[in-house]
Design a protein around this motif. Structure first.
Motif, mmCIF file in Angstrom:
data_model
loop_
_atom_site.group_PDB
_atom_site.id
_atom_site.type_symbol
_atom_site.label_atom_id
_atom_site.label_comp_id
_atom_site.label_asym_id
_atom_site.label_seq_id
_atom_site.Cartn_x
_atom_site.Cartn_y
_atom_site.Cartn_z
ATOM 1 N N GLY A 130 14.973 -18.687 -17.574
ATOM 2 C CA GLY A 130 15.565 -19.275 -18.629
ATOM 3 C C GLY A 130 14.256 -20.130 -19.464
ATOM 4 O O GLY A 130 14.485 -19.974 -20.771
ATOM 5 N N VAL A 131 13.673 -20.791 -18.633
ATOM 6 C CA VAL A 131 12.561 -21.519 -19.307
ATOM 7 C C VAL A 131 11.488 -20.745 -19.796
ATOM 8 O O VAL A 131 11.021 -20.854 -21.097
ATOM 9 C CB VAL A 131 11.777 -22.497 -18.199
ATOM 10 C CG1 VAL A 131 10.448 -23.205 -18.883
ATOM 11 C CG2 VAL A 131 12.763 -23.471 -17.739
ATOM 12 N N VAL A 132 11.265 -19.501 -19.102
ATOM 13 C CA VAL A 132 10.115 -18.678 -19.840
ATOM 14 C C VAL A 132 10.569 -18.034 -20.999
ATOM 15 O O VAL A 132 9.876 -17.888 -21.972
ATOM 16 C CB VAL A 132 9.642 -17.432 -18.732
ATOM 17 C CG1 VAL A 132 9.096 -16.321 -19.347
ATOM 18 C CG2 VAL A 132 9.115 -18.228 -17.539
ATOM 19 N N ILE A 133 12.054 -17.554 -21.150
ATOM 20 C CA ILE A 133 12.438 -16.989 -22.548
ATOM 21 C C ILE A 133 12.684 -18.202 -23.545
ATOM 22 O O ILE A 133 11.957 -17.808 -24.619
ATOM 23 C CB ILE A 133 14.093 -16.400 -22.244
ATOM 24 C CG1 ILE A 133 13.919 -15.284 -21.075
ATOM 25 C CG2 ILE A 133 14.736 -15.969 -23.442
ATOM 26 C CD1 ILE A 133 15.403 -14.801 -20.607
ATOM 27 N N GLY A 134 13.070 -19.199 -23.183
ATOM 28 C CA GLY A 134 13.134 -20.274 -24.070
ATOM 29 C C GLY A 134 11.606 -20.717 -24.663
ATOM 30 O O GLY A 134 11.259 -20.966 -25.779
ATOM 31 N N LEU A 135 10.711 -20.675 -23.675
ATOM 32 C CA LEU A 135 9.391 -20.990 -23.929
ATOM 33 C C LEU A 135 8.580 -20.127 -25.252
ATOM 34 O O LEU A 135 8.151 -20.450 -26.095
ATOM 35 C CB LEU A 135 8.539 -20.976 -22.747
ATOM 36 C CG LEU A 135 6.763 -21.268 -23.165
ATOM 37 C CD1 LEU A 135 6.669 -22.561 -23.658
ATOM 38 C CD2 LEU A 135 6.140 -21.166 -21.916
ATOM 39 N N MET A 136 8.865 -18.662 -24.647
ATOM 40 C CA MET A 136 8.494 -17.683 -25.804
ATOM 41 C C MET A 136 9.101 -17.951 -27.111
ATOM 42 O O MET A 136 8.657 -17.612 -27.988
ATOM 43 C CB MET A 136 8.693 -16.231 -25.128
ATOM 44 C CG MET A 136 8.110 -15.924 -23.714
ATOM 45 S SD MET A 136 6.289 -16.019 -23.794
ATOM 46 C CE MET A 136 5.791 -14.679 -24.999
ATOM 47 N N LYS A 137 10.364 -18.313 -27.104
ATOM 48 C CA LYS A 137 11.076 -18.475 -28.181
ATOM 49 C C LYS A 137 10.316 -19.844 -29.254
ATOM 50 O O LYS A 137 10.269 -19.528 -30.197
ATOM 51 C CB LYS A 137 12.458 -18.957 -28.108
ATOM 52 C CG LYS A 137 13.320 -19.159 -29.442
ATOM 53 C CD LYS A 137 14.796 -18.989 -29.247
ATOM 54 C CE LYS A 137 15.477 -19.116 -30.593
ATOM 55 N NZ LYS A 137 16.865 -19.034 -30.524
#
Ligand code: BES
Ligand code: MN
Ligand code: ZN
Length: 495
Positions: free
Chosen positions: A287-294
């Motif tokens: 979830g953090v990796v996806i949010g970070l990429m966003k």
């Protein structure tokens, strides 16, 4: 929450928040209001013993001679000399103080501490605080929800403040995405649906690639697939690429890798029933990796970054992996799975190796709700940091302090590493005994990092979910890690 910046003037309607410096006279706006109230504001401050300390607020219902319904005094400690997070937290506190007041508009007056940066920070904090996951509350009336008022920030240079805020708004959108994903229950969010949510980032210019069961079998992802084999849900590996570097798209990327166990029952080494529902957030690292990429894409970060998330569900069934099974990881190393509940490291082992093979990254940071032991070590206040690189460790530690998402470095080394010896395979997936479990878990991961690659592992098991309300996050999914890594990238990796 609608947010706008305007030139200072006294508002009409809604609530008014004023920043108050510790032990100091009121600012210009505060004085004007106090006068209009015939000295009532000062009297209220004295009666409540309000001192303007950071993190403190005082709500005063406004008298009829004012054009606003409530006054909120927000302590800012050192005033305009206060640090970045003091303003962010003050924005959160202003919204928090009025959550049950049912207001629809809030104006914040920086009253002496205004600069475009501070105005934007207040807005950022207010925005972060406004997050409320009510997707499945079908009967809750608006009046029962925390108020999320339209926000106006009064400042000298509204245009510049707006510009400053636009990057922060991008970061907030990433934090919200992480919180959304972490809040979802596991019947709704499983590998395929989580992958589909990540794929929505294509709209922001992120390239998405996905591997399914068949592709991972062909590549030989024996460690990840062993975890997935007990579930009816097909596993996924999602690769997200953002190419923002001014040095061109061939510059080696920084890589972020996330554990995405959409539900962790423990598998055949099943967990006790009490509290097992928490394991819906065992996909927190992904979830953090996806949010970070966003966040990186939303603020058009000048960096090449790749995010890789391994998505599986850890279930017991007749097809599940058994304790004692030996699997061959993508790296070729064999692993004796002595405990099927130590599954996150198995997922990350293949994801880490794949990331290196595919991208030769400049550095790798993985995130995982990896061990209960890290909660014993560090509680809910710090994430555990494990690394083979002092410089990377310092950069992450500094970034964490800057955004109040602190990480604390833990030791590693051969004395721990050798505890992973297996009589039957290249390694076991657990160490014998209960002690130092977060450290041996990190040692396991390091075996899947190639010599010479700076790597850090963040064990976020204690910080992904909070039972306590804080200034900029209510209880529930925190999004911890997005602001930290966004800052790490901004400070150290952009061209
Ligand atoms: N997902 C858990 C770790 C966890 C526990 C996260 C509590 C958040 C809250 C992980 O997969 C796990 O089960 N770890 C085991 C490892 C053990 C079997 C060596 C643990 O921590 O007990
Ligand atoms: Mn587990
Ligand atoms: Zn787990």
């Amino acid at each position: 929450m609608n947010i706008s910046f305007e030139k200072s003037s006294l508002p009409t309607g809604g609530a008014l928040a004023l920043l108050i410096e510790q032990d100091l006279e009121l600012g210009k706006a505060g004085k004007a209001i106090n006068e209009a109230m015939g000295g009532g504001l000062k009297a209220a401050i004295a009666a409540a013993g309000f001192e303007g300390k950071e993190g403190k607020t005082l709500v005063v219902v406004a008298p009829p001679e004012l054009d606003v319904t409530h006054l909120v005094l927000v302590g800012i400690g050192k005033g305009k000399k206060a640090g970045e997070t003091a303003f962010i937290n003050a924005g959160g506190e202003a919204v928090k103080a009025l959550e049950s007041a049912g207001i629809s508009g809030l104006t914040i007056e920086l009253d002496g501490a205004d600069s475009d940066k501070n105005a934007a920070r207040m807005a950022f904090g207010a925005k972060l605080r406004s997050y409320y996951f009510d997707k499945y509350k079908t009967r809750e009336k608006d009046s029962e929800k925390p108020a999320r008022p339209d926000l106006t920030i009064m400042t000298k240079d509204p245009k510049d403040a707006g510009k400053e805020f636009s990057d922060l708004e991008g970061v907030a959108s990433g934090v919200f995405m992480t919180r959304d994903l972490v809040s979802e229950p596991a019947n709704i969010l499983y590998p395929e649906t989580l992958a589909a949510r990540a794929a929505e980032l294509a709209d922001l210019g992120i390239k998405i690639t996905m591997l399914g069961q068949a592709e991972m079998e062909k590549l030989g992802f024996g460690a990840l697939l062993g975890v997935a084999q007990g579930s009816a849900r097909e596993p996924k590996l999602v690769i997200m690429e953002w190419k923002g570097s001014e040095k061109g798209e061939n510059e080696r990327p920084v890589a972020f890798i996330g554990k995405g166990v959409t539900f962790d029952t423990g598998g055949i080494s099943i967990k006790p029933a009490a509290g097992m529902e928490d394991m819906k957030w065992d996909m927190g690292g992904s979830g953090v990796v996806i949010g970070l990429m966003k966040a990186l894409a939303a603020r058009k970060a000048k960096v090449n970054a790749v995010g890789v998330v391994g998505l599986v569900e850890n279930m017991p069934s007749s097809t599940a992996q058994r304790p004692g099974d030996i699997v061959t990881s993508y790296s070729g190393q064999t692993i004796e799975v002595l405990n099927t509940d130590a599954e996150g490291r198995l997922v990350l082992a293949d994801a880490l190796w794949y990331t290196e093979e595919q991208f030769s990254p400049r550095l790798m940071v993985d995130l995982a709700t990896l061990t209960g032991a890290i909660i014993v070590s560090l509680g809910m206040e710090n994430a555990g940091l494990f690394s083979n690189d002092d410089k990377l460790s310092k950069q992450l530690t500094d970034a964490g302090l800057e955004v109040e998402e602190p990480v604390w470095r833990m030791p590693m080394g051969e004395v721990y590493n050798k505890q992973l010896a297996s009589p039957a395979a290249d390694m076991a997936n657990i160490s014998p005994g209960r002690w130092g479990g977060s450290i041996t878990a990190a040692c396991f991961l390091e075996r899947f990092v190639q010599e010479g690659t700076p790597w850090a592992h963040l064990d976020i098991a204690g910080v992904t979910w909070s039972d306590k309300d804080k200034s900029v996050k209510r209880k529930g999914a925190t999004g911890f890690g997005v602001r930290l890594l966004d800052r790490f990238v901004a400070d150290n990796c952009e061209s």
